[in-house]
Structures are given as C-alpha cells and as structure tokens.
Design a protein around this motif. Structure first.
Motif, mmCIF file in Angstrom:
data_model
loop_
_atom_site.group_PDB
_atom_site.id
_atom_site.type_symbol
_atom_site.label_atom_id
_atom_site.label_comp_id
_atom_site.label_asym_id
_atom_site.label_seq_id
_atom_site.Cartn_x
_atom_site.Cartn_y
_atom_site.Cartn_z
ATOM 1 N N ALA A 20 -5.430 17.680 26.326
ATOM 2 C CA ALA A 20 -5.981 16.722 26.604
ATOM 3 C C ALA A 20 -7.604 17.165 27.222
ATOM 4 O O ALA A 20 -8.657 16.670 26.969
ATOM 5 N N GLY A 21 -7.622 18.380 27.953
ATOM 6 C CA GLY A 21 -8.787 18.805 28.413
ATOM 7 C C GLY A 21 -9.453 19.384 27.409
ATOM 8 O O GLY A 21 -10.832 19.258 27.473
ATOM 9 N N THR A 22 -9.107 20.115 26.565
ATOM 10 C CA THR A 22 -9.895 20.755 25.228
ATOM 11 C C THR A 22 -10.300 19.405 24.680
ATOM 12 O O THR A 22 -11.521 19.552 24.160
ATOM 13 N N GLN A 23 -9.655 18.321 24.231
ATOM 14 C CA GLN A 23 -10.175 17.265 23.602
ATOM 15 C C GLN A 23 -11.298 16.696 24.241
ATOM 16 O O GLN A 23 -12.442 16.501 23.519
ATOM 17 N N VAL A 24 -11.187 16.596 25.299
ATOM 18 C CA VAL A 24 -12.167 15.895 26.176
ATOM 19 C C VAL A 24 -13.563 16.629 26.032
ATOM 20 O O VAL A 24 -14.605 16.003 25.979
ATOM 21 N N ALA A 25 -13.459 17.947 26.366
ATOM 22 C CA ALA A 25 -14.601 18.701 26.170
ATOM 23 C C ALA A 25 -15.188 18.558 24.733
ATOM 24 O O ALA A 25 -16.540 18.661 24.949
ATOM 25 N N ILE A 26 -14.326 18.594 23.985
ATOM 26 C CA ILE A 26 -14.999 18.597 22.561
ATOM 27 C C ILE A 26 -15.674 17.139 22.412
ATOM 28 O O ILE A 26 -16.762 17.132 21.838
ATOM 29 N N TRP A 27 -15.089 16.160 22.859
ATOM 30 C CA TRP A 27 -15.798 14.858 22.659
ATOM 31 C C TRP A 27 -17.112 14.884 23.530
ATOM 32 O O TRP A 27 -18.029 14.118 22.802
ATOM 33 N N ARG A 28 -17.167 15.394 24.512
ATOM 34 C CA ARG A 28 -18.745 15.423 25.337
ATOM 35 C C ARG A 28 -19.682 16.200 24.332
ATOM 36 O O ARG A 28 -20.969 15.531 24.483
ATOM 37 N N TYR A 29 -19.039 17.123 23.468
ATOM 38 C CA TYR A 29 -20.301 17.654 22.688
ATOM 39 C C TYR A 29 -20.311 17.191 21.014
ATOM 40 O O TYR A 29 -21.357 16.724 20.415
ATOM 41 N N SER A 30 -19.103 16.468 20.758
ATOM 42 C CA SER A 30 -19.165 15.928 19.177
ATOM 43 C C SER A 30 -19.591 14.459 19.242
ATOM 44 O O SER A 30 -20.331 13.990 18.392
ATOM 45 N N ASP A 31 -19.502 13.699 20.327
ATOM 46 C CA ASP A 31 -19.813 12.252 20.423
ATOM 47 C C ASP A 31 -20.845 11.778 21.489
ATOM 48 O O ASP A 31 -21.394 10.640 21.661
ATOM 49 N N ASP A 32 -21.183 12.826 22.529
ATOM 50 C CA ASP A 32 -22.232 12.808 23.374
ATOM 51 C C ASP A 32 -21.541 11.364 24.283
ATOM 52 O O ASP A 32 -22.638 10.588 24.436
ATOM 53 N N VAL A 33 -20.505 11.302 24.719
ATOM 54 C CA VAL A 33 -20.019 10.075 25.556
ATOM 55 C C VAL A 33 -19.763 10.640 26.796
ATOM 56 O O VAL A 33 -19.309 11.720 27.075
ATOM 57 N N SER A 34 -19.495 9.872 27.751
ATOM 58 C CA SER A 34 -19.221 9.899 28.980
ATOM 59 C C SER A 34 -17.418 9.600 29.124
ATOM 60 O O SER A 34 -17.134 8.502 29.048
ATOM 61 N N VAL A 35 -16.805 10.840 29.152
ATOM 62 C CA VAL A 35 -15.342 10.789 28.946
ATOM 63 C C VAL A 35 -15.046 11.978 30.068
ATOM 64 O O VAL A 35 -15.190 12.820 30.237
ATOM 65 N N ASP A 36 -13.739 11.468 30.779
ATOM 66 C CA ASP A 36 -13.056 12.244 31.571
ATOM 67 C C ASP A 36 -11.428 12.298 31.418
ATOM 68 O O ASP A 36 -11.169 11.398 30.708
ATOM 69 N N ALA A 37 -10.902 13.372 31.582
ATOM 70 C CA ALA A 37 -9.312 13.642 31.469
ATOM 71 C C ALA A 37 -8.761 12.875 32.919
ATOM 72 O O ALA A 37 -9.246 12.882 33.883
ATOM 73 N N ALA A 38 -7.729 12.050 32.550
ATOM 74 C CA ALA A 38 -7.124 11.344 33.489
ATOM 75 C C ALA A 38 -6.484 12.234 34.392
ATOM 76 O O ALA A 38 -6.423 11.921 35.756
ATOM 77 N N ASP A 39 -5.878 13.220 34.194
ATOM 78 C CA ASP A 39 -5.092 14.281 35.029
ATOM 79 C C ASP A 39 -5.902 15.250 35.643
ATOM 80 O O ASP A 39 -7.085 15.833 34.746
ATOM 81 N N PRO A 40 -5.846 15.634 36.872
ATOM 82 C CA PRO A 40 -6.883 16.385 37.414
ATOM 83 C C PRO A 40 -6.942 18.039 36.995
ATOM 84 O O PRO A 40 -7.978 18.584 36.709
ATOM 85 N N GLN A 41 -5.728 18.528 36.568
ATOM 86 C CA GLN A 41 -5.799 19.847 35.845
ATOM 87 C C GLN A 41 -6.470 19.735 34.438
ATOM 88 O O GLN A 41 -7.231 20.647 34.137
ATOM 89 N N ALA A 42 -6.108 18.714 33.534
ATOM 90 C CA ALA A 42 -6.847 18.527 32.621
ATOM 91 C C ALA A 42 -8.556 18.452 32.587
ATOM 92 O O ALA A 42 -9.288 19.115 31.910
ATOM 93 N N ASP A 66 -14.121 20.510 32.310
ATOM 94 C CA ASP A 66 -15.349 20.767 32.907
ATOM 95 C C ASP A 66 -15.782 22.657 32.827
ATOM 96 O O ASP A 66 -16.916 22.607 32.274
ATOM 97 N N TYR A 67 -14.674 23.225 32.654
ATOM 98 C CA TYR A 67 -14.967 24.706 32.575
ATOM 99 C C TYR A 67 -15.440 24.917 31.003
ATOM 100 O O TYR A 67 -16.159 25.659 30.749
ATOM 101 N N LEU A 68 -14.608 24.156 30.270
ATOM 102 C CA LEU A 68 -14.856 24.435 28.772
ATOM 103 C C LEU A 68 -16.479 24.030 28.577
ATOM 104 O O LEU A 68 -17.092 24.701 27.727
ATOM 105 N N GLN A 69 -16.566 22.749 28.849
ATOM 106 C CA GLN A 69 -18.021 22.350 28.504
ATOM 107 C C GLN A 69 -19.032 23.008 29.273
ATOM 108 O O GLN A 69 -20.087 23.495 28.755
#
Length: 499
Positions: free
Chosen positions: A190-212, A217-220
């Motif tokens: 989930a965390g990896t997909q969210v980081a990808i979406w932030r770059y691929s789709d330029d949307v505001s998206v967060d992972a629901a789980d704190p660890q994810a 955030d680290y990957l981005q």
C-alpha cells in the motif's frame, strides 16, 4: 483493487481518410480528419520531446506503378511479454483527499499471468481508470503511455527498485524508511502504491495505515530519477525491405535474455525464405546485438514474410504494460522467468519502390509517428495529413500525425495500384486524474469504506458485480471494436506482382 473511474470519456471517433493520388506513382497519400480538441489537464503541460514507442508496426509494398499490395492483415507489434491480469493480490487501504470528500480505496500489488509461462507483479499508474477483469496486457515503452509525458516517470522506477517486492526484507525496509512499528506485506504494498500515485497521477493520496504512510512519505521524498528500462525483447527495426536475391535487413535483436529462439516464416518450406546471419548461414538462435537477415530467392514474386523471436527471461522492473480493453496502465514491480516474444517483417519486390512502413504511438508528441524507409535508389514521396514529404533513396523519414486524446483514430496509407495499409487505435496518453479530476470507481476487490469523520463519496462501485459493470463492460467492448487502447493494423488489399 486500485481505484479507477471510467469517467465521461469522449464518444466521438476520429478518422483519417485516405486520398489516392493516381497521377504520381510512388506516392503515398494520407489525409487526416479528426477532432483535435485542446489538451486537457495538468498532463498536457508535460507533452515535451520524447522517444518513439512500441505499439504497432506494419510493412508496405509498392512495386511500381499499377502494383497493388497484399491482401492480408498484419498483427500489431507487441514486443516483449503479453499477460492477463489476475487481480489485486497484496494490498492495504489508501485515502484520496478531495475538496468535498475523501475516498478510501484499496492500494497494492496486482498479479499477471504471462502467455507461454511466467508471473508478473505490477502497480497501477492511472488511479482513476478501472481495471477490467481478465484484461489482456502487453509490454510497451513509456512513451506509449502517460509515463512518456511525465517528467517524474524515472522517480517511479526508483520507488519500484527500492521498495516491496524488490526489497523483501521488510524489517530492513522499515528501518531504512524510519517506519515506527511492524511493516507487513500489505503495508509495504500500500505504501509503495501510494508513493507511485503521487508521481504518476499528481493527486493528494495517503495510506490509511500509519506504517504504510511512513513508507510512502520516505519513498516520495527520496525518489531519484532513473532511466527507462529496455524492452525484455525487441527486434529493430520491426520492418525491413529489399530486393529478392539480396539479404533483406539487418534486423537487430535487443534483449536481456541469454538466448533467443528465431523461427522462420510459417511458409518457409514452400516460399524458400530463410533467416540467416551476415555470412548467409542459417540462424535458429540469437543473442543481444545479433543481426539477422531475410534471404529471399532471386525469382520470388513481390511479397511479405515475418519471423518470430522468443525467449525466456525476467522482464525489467519499470516496464509499462498497457491493455487492449482500456484497463488501467500498469508498471512492473517484479517478474518470474517469463516467456517474451517479438516479430519482424520483410517486404521485397523485383522492381519499383519498396518502402518499409511502420507506425508507433508517441505520447510526447500527442500523435502517431509514421516512418517510411525507402530502399529504392530514387526519392520516394508520400503525404501524411495533407503534408507532402520526400525520402531520398536509402534513407528513412518519420512524421507525426497529431491526434486527440482518448478518441479512436483510423487512417489509411495508400499507394499506387490500389495499395492500402490501415491503422486504427486510440491514443491514451493522459491519466484520468489529469483529465477529469478525482472521482473514483473500482470494478473488483474489496468494497471501499467511508473515512471516519469526513464526507464520503458513496457512489463507488463495490465489486465486479456492481450495477455499473454492464455499462463499463459494454463501453470497453465498444472501444475494442473501434480500436481499443492498442493499435491494430487492418488490411492490405490485392496482391503485388513480382515484376
């Protein structure tokens, strides 16, 4: 299931109507008639210079005035791996932030089953386009997708190389990313997909789980630009032409596989066409960089033949996969040993012009590149979209036919003597987020749930049995009939004479 919305897509198709210029032998005429509305969304700002993409390749024969082309259909050039999507397998939850409401969706890894053997793991790079059940995909270059016009595409590849599943030591990944608490496979996906979406789709998206979310955030933050990976297997160029009795080629093998099996044309036993190396020795296997040729008998009538190359290899991380049924674009995160293949065609004639014709989608330029390689000694003149171009003997030239986003196109290249080569498809170069905003639907996977304490869009399709499914499926079928997301080569009419 990664989210997606079918949205209010354009229903009007585009056509390019052929024009026969009979008074000019050796001339190809193509006139375009299509809607070329303004580019939409943030993605349009990224339409900068880029490279050609894999998509569709066809060969044409012009054997002099009064000669017609072969009556046959040529398959699209889908070099590399072809696979069927199995569904979302490892995932967690993510929240898309909107001005009016937030939406919770599933985010994580898909699995694909490769034709001929093998499995792929992918993330999606188009958050709002639905994933069609059992959709067929094929490997392609970034420039045939929204990644081709995305200046952050290289950062997405860095994320893939530095996160799950490429990094499967989750404890080490958590430590490096500063994740507080245990990082599960679901969190990592989930965390990896969210980081990808932030770059691929330029949307505001967060992972629901704190660890994810900490991983995302680290990957981005740490993502760096990486080069596009090369194709798992490709033949360059995919179309060649020449005279009978002379080696027609070369075709160069491009692959990371250890060995490639080369198969001659299906009718080789009767046609006498052989696949050989530069010394004229028969070729059945090849490696990266190998040059192969078509050996055509001296008395062979004008015709076209095709060879097939096949190998077993792991597909490079970061390769894009596009669907033939407008299912969301995927990017490769992991691969088992998988079957990959590619084809190349050769065209020959005893006299007259013998151009090798190919066409490939180019999202960076917002259109389809048409390339004409002239193997004749004399200049070859052709027309594309009303403009005339001339290719000197022994040279090639590429021109771009501009097209509208998400609208079917259909154009025919025509030459003397009734020659026709038709190209149809649909340009899909922008993500839905760039085009229409952030309304989200899903077709399969778990039901989306409201985000506590926030207004929530309740008009999300829950599963593949959603009431929206028949309409979406019908639209997908219609798009396939019109050309779909892939390129389709239609027909060449009549048979060329050999002299």
């Amino acid at each position: 299931m990664a989210p997606g919305t079918l949205g209010a897509g354009d229903s009007a198709g585009g056509t390019i109507t052929p024009h026969v210029n009979g008074s000019h032998p050796g001339r190809i005429s193509v006139f375009a008639s299509f809607s070329a509305g303004p580019a939409r969304g943030r993605g349009s700002a990224r339409l900068a210079a880029g490279t050609l993409v894999s998509g569709l390749v066809a060969t044409a024969v012009l054997a002099g005035a009064g000669t017609a082309a072969a009556d046959e259909e040529t398959a699209p050039d889908h070099s590399g791996a072809a696979a069927t999507i199995s569904g979302l397998k490892t995932y967690g939850a993510a929240v898309i932030r909107g001005a009016a409401r937030d939406q919770q969706v599933s985010a994580g890894l898909f699995e694909m089953s490769v034709e001929g053997g093998g499995m792929l793991q992918t993330y999606c790079v188009d958050i709002q386009t639905p994933t069609q059940k059992d959709a067929k995909y094929h490997e392609t270059a970034w420039s045939g997708t929204s990644l081709g016009a995305n200046e952050d595409a290289g950062r997405i590849r860095w994320i893939l190389q530095n996160s799950y599943p490429q990094v499967n030591d989750l404890a080490a990944l958590a430590k490096k990313a500063g994740v507080r608490g245990r990082l599960t496979e679901q969190d990592a996906a989930a965390g990896t997909q969210v980081a990808i979406w932030r770059y691929s789709d330029d949307v505001s998206v967060d992972a629901a789980d704190p660890q994810a979310e900490q991983l995302a955030d680290y990957l981005q933050k740490n993502a760096r630009d990486e080069e596009e990976p090369k194709a798992s297997l490709a033949l360059d160029p995919p179309a060649v032409s020449g005279r009978p009795g002379e080696p027609v080629g070369p075709v160069t093998v491009r692959t990371d596989a250890r060995s490639v099996t080369v198969s001659p044309p299906a009718d080789a036993a009767t046609s006498g066409v052989r696949i050989v190396d530069k010394n004229g020795e028969p070729v059945t296997t090849a490696a990266d960089g190998s040059q192969i040729f078509f050996e055509v008998p001296e008395d062979a009538a004008a015709d076209t033949a095709e060879l097939t190359a096949q190998a077993s290899t792991t597909v490079p991380v970061g390769r894009a996969f596009v669907s033939e049924s407008r299912s969301q674009t995927q990017i490769l995160a992991g691969s088992s040993e998988s079957t990959v293949s590619a084809t190349a065609s050769a065209t020959w004639a005893l006299k007259g012009a013998i151009p090798a014709l190919s066409a490939r989608e180019n999202c960076a330029k917002g259109g389809v590149d048409v390339t004409v390689a002239n193997q004749d000694d004399e200049p070859f003149t052709f027309e594309v979209a009303g403009a005339e171009h001339t290719v000197a003997g022994g040279e090639s030239r590429t021109v771009t036919v501009p097209l509208s986003e998400d609208r079917p196109y259909d154009f025919t290249v025509e030459g003397p003597g009734g020659f026709e080569q038709r190209f149809t498809g649909m340009l899909d170069c922008l993500t839905r987020a760039a085009e229409i905003g952030t309304t989200t639907h899903t077709l399969t996977g778990p039901s989306p749930t409201p985000v506590a304490g926030t207004p929530t869009d309740t008009n999300l399709a829950e599963t593949g049995s959603s009431s929206a499914t028949p309409w979406i499926a019908g639209t997908a079928i219609a798009l396939v009939v019109l050309g779909g997301a892939g390129l389709v080569v239609a027909r060449r009419r009549n048979t060329p004479s050999g002299d």
